[in-house]
Design an enzyme around this catalytic site. Structure first.
Site, PDB file in Angstrom:
ATOM      1  N   TRP A  73       0.879  -1.177   0.000  1.00  0.00           N
ATOM      2  CA  TRP A  73       0.000   0.000   0.000  1.00  0.00           C
ATOM      3  C   TRP A  73       0.905   1.212   0.000  1.00  0.00           C
ATOM      4  CZ3 TRP A  73      -1.185   4.115   3.392  1.00  0.00           C
ATOM      5  CH2 TRP A  73      -2.401   4.759   3.157  1.00  0.00           C
ATOM      6  N   ASN A  99       6.751  -3.601   5.704  1.00  0.00           N
ATOM      7  CA  ASN A  99       5.584  -2.798   6.059  1.00  0.00           C
ATOM      8  C   ASN A  99       6.047  -1.696   6.997  1.00  0.00           C
ATOM      9  OD1 ASN A  99       4.138  -4.728   4.699  1.00  0.00           O
ATOM     10  ND2 ASN A  99       3.170  -5.606   6.517  1.00  0.00           N
ATOM     11  N   GLY A 100       5.507  -0.499   6.846  1.00  0.00           N
ATOM     12  CA  GLY A 100       5.894   0.598   7.723  1.00  0.00           C
ATOM     13  C   GLY A 100       6.507   1.741   6.938  1.00  0.00           C
ATOM     14  N   HIS A 503     -28.340  24.623  12.557  1.00  0.00           N
ATOM     15  CA  HIS A 503     -27.174  25.472  12.802  1.00  0.00           C
ATOM     16  C   HIS A 503     -26.161  25.374  11.666  1.00  0.00           C
ATOM     17  CE1 HIS A 503     -28.541  26.494  16.812  1.00  0.00           C
ATOM     18  NE2 HIS A 503     -28.760  25.206  17.052  1.00  0.00           N
TER      19      HIS A 503
END
Length: 605
Positions: A73, A99-100, A503
């Site tokens: 990723w 990973n990381g 609001h």
């Protein structure tokens, strides 16, 4: 968020690695790759895209052992073939998957380029491959240990050496690494789901540990070289638990599993004799719990929203001040940790990086923290040391459904437990126990209305925006409904407290913009009807999730659930919104189990 798989043993690693990558697809990724050693050569294949795309580019007779494989990723560098893992050193002797994030990657890259290294990718991970190759040392373990002493950041990594194929070296700092123990073979993964077809015996590395993994076992140590002792855990999930069965999508299967999942969460935890709940895992005596003066719940995404429901339950039943906060914000604001506050960390995976960091911050400052986690033996569960496992079973779809419902149920058990220690009467305890026992059947009845909900989804699928509103405990339900819809269908959805509508958000109401109103039949029912009237006056379409009975105003669609106890109503009211999100995504042709840009287990900042 990425996935790691490794194998060392007598079998061919390639099919094992590719199968493991398929098991990890739910974690979210944009590219994939594999490396194996055979006859003194390091063979690699990688590409942008899905694991099925990788399988197309793996050459025939791509065999070998040991091997490592990865789903990436993107953090440093766009998704591409050259940025996919594994990454190699210049001599193509060392292969690394990681990973990381390496925070000092730019400085290390400049140093290595000054020494003549030519980089092939934009990633921080390639720095590790060249750095390990440049380190002195007789063994791969020594080289990896020396390299990591120069690195700042987070890592879960696995390393191969073409010239020393008798081992895989793995290390962990902030990103999970699990070792699977077989019969004269060993497995490596970032998640036990990649291992359950081959072994149920696993060991979790802790932060700051490194291990040399051989076919006949492993040896773990600290980065400084001191040996560490590891405890084996048994994975209770079966391989079949990760299959879709007769369902088209994991998300739909997991929605359907909720009656049984809630039964598992409740199993053995209801104590009718004293009209309370039995929660041995929290490991705190009644006296210690009486000393608690407030509760703070920490989580991310759906876990945070479940924490909002949990905080309300604790306030209602135990009369303790309680609040919830995103763990990702809590850890950055130098929080005041009070000795009489009970902190509760919530995470499905038990590996959510921001939540883990929040737990560590609480502990560092002397606070007490419990975990509410699904995955047994996960990092947050081990870091907390006590808490509640929800026992929902594997949840593969990125979008949380059954674990959200089971987490809310676990909070109800905890609130009941705290309440009965304090001032909650036996009659109130009995009422809540009866309500909890009825939940699985009531959940099944809601799911039986799928066809009607799918019809409403076909109307919503044509919209570009949707708004969700609710009051009090209905507001977290609205938040979760909006999150589900945007996650899985990409339809823009926002949630607001119904009391805040005038609001500002009322300016967004228009004939083409539907509003979903969470409408329990409680003391606030008349006020919520007034909210619907305000929306209708602006010609906004209105859909409601409510209890049985006629409505005093016309609406465009109704989803009904059975009436439970008031404290438990939010659990049931959220279920139709899961089905609604699923069917909107189905109508819009989305990738339901793997939404774009998202991951199941968020293990980076």
């Amino acid at each position: 968020m990425c996935g790691i798989v490794g194998y060392i043993g007598k079998r061919d690693a390639t099919p094992i690695l590719l199968e493991g990558l398929h098991r990890l697809e739910y974690r979210g990724y944009d590219s994939a790759g594999i490396a194996v050693v055979r006859d003194g050569a390091l063979r690699t294949a990688k590409c942008k895209g899905r694991v099925r795309d990788l399988e197309q580019v793996v050459p025939p007779r791509f065999r070998g052992s040991p091997g490592i494989a990865h789903t990436r990723w993107a953090t440093h560098g766009e998704p591409s073939d050259r940025n996919a893992h594994p990454h190699l050193d210049t001599a193509e002797r060392i292969a690394v998957i990681h990973n990381g994030i390496i925070e000092n990657a730019a400085a290390l890259r400049r140093r290595l380029e000054g020494e003549g290294v030519a980089f092939r990718s934009e990633t921080d991970t390639e720095v590790l491959a060249h750095l390990i190759a440049a380190m002195p040392g007789e063994s791969l373990l020594e080289r990896v240990r020396a390299a990591l002493r120069l690195v700042t950041g987070t890592w879960g990594l696995a390393v191969l050496d073409r010239d020393r194929p008798e081992s895989i070296v793995v290390a962990r700092n902030g990103s999970p690494v699990v070792l699977g123990i077989g019969d004269k073979e060993m497995f490596v993964a970032s998640d036990p789901s990649a291992l359950v077809r081959h072994t149920k015996s696993v060991v979790h590395l802790d932060d700051g540990e490194i291990a040399e993994v051989r076919a006949d076992g492993f040896a773990s140590s600290t980065l400084d070289g001191g040996p560490t002792e590891k405890v084996r855990h048994t994975v209770t999930w079966t391989d079949e638990s990760f299959d879709k069965g007769s369902f088209t999508h994991h998300m739909r299967k997991e929605i359907d599993e909720q009656p049984d999942a809630v039964r598992a969460t409740l199993s053995g935890r209801l104590e009718p004799r004293f009209q309370t709940s039995h929660l041995g895992g929290i490991e705190m005596t009644a006296r210690e719990l009486l000393d608690i003066r407030r509760v703070k719940v920490l989580g991310c995404g759906s876990a945070y929203i479940a924490g909002l429901l949990g905080a309300q339950l604790i306030e209602q039943l135990a009369r303790l001040p309680a609040s919830a906060e995103p763990a990702s914000e809590f850890r950055y604001r130098n929080p005041v940790i009070e000795p009489d506050t009970l902190y509760i960390a919530v995470s499905q995976s038990g590996e959510t990086f921001d939540t883990l960091a929040a737990v560590q911050e609480v502990k560092r400052k002397g606070g007490r923290v419990l975990g509410i986690v699904n995955v047994v033996g996960s990092t947050i569960a081990r870091e907390c040391g006590r808490g509640i496992y929800i026992h929902a079973g594997p949840e593969v779809a990125v979008v949380s459904t059954k674990t959200f419902t089971c987490t809310a149920t676990a909070f109800a058990l905890l609130a009941l437990h705290l309440g009965r220690i304090r001032d909650l009467s036996t009659a109130q305890g009995a009422r809540l126990i009866a309500g909890l026992k009825a939940l699985p059947e009531q959940i099944g009845a809601v799911l039986a209305q799928e066809a009607d909900i799918a019809g409403l989804a076909s109307q919503l699928a044509r919209a570009e925006h949707a708004y969700f509103v609710g009051r009090a405990s209905g507001y977290p339900v609205a938040m979760e409904g909006a999150l589900k819809l945007k996650e899985v269908s990409y339809l823009h959805a926002e949630a607001y407290p119904a009391s805040e509508l005038k609001h500002g958000p009322l300016a967004l109401i228009a004939p083409e913009t539907p509003t979903i109103v969470v409408l329990p039949r409680d003391d606030l029912f008349p006020k919520n009807i007034s909210t619907i009237e305000e929306i209708r006056a602006r010609k906004g379409p209105v859909f409601v999730v409510t209890h049985e009975g006629d409505l005093p105003v016309p609406v465009d669609g109704v989803m009904r659930v059975a009436k439970s106890e008031p404290e438990l109503d939010p659990i049931l009211l959220g279920l139709p919104l899961q089905l609604l999100a699923y069917h909107v995504a189905l109508a819009r042709g989305c990738d339901i189990d793997k939404p774009r840009n998202l991951a199941k287990s968020v293990t980076v900042e």
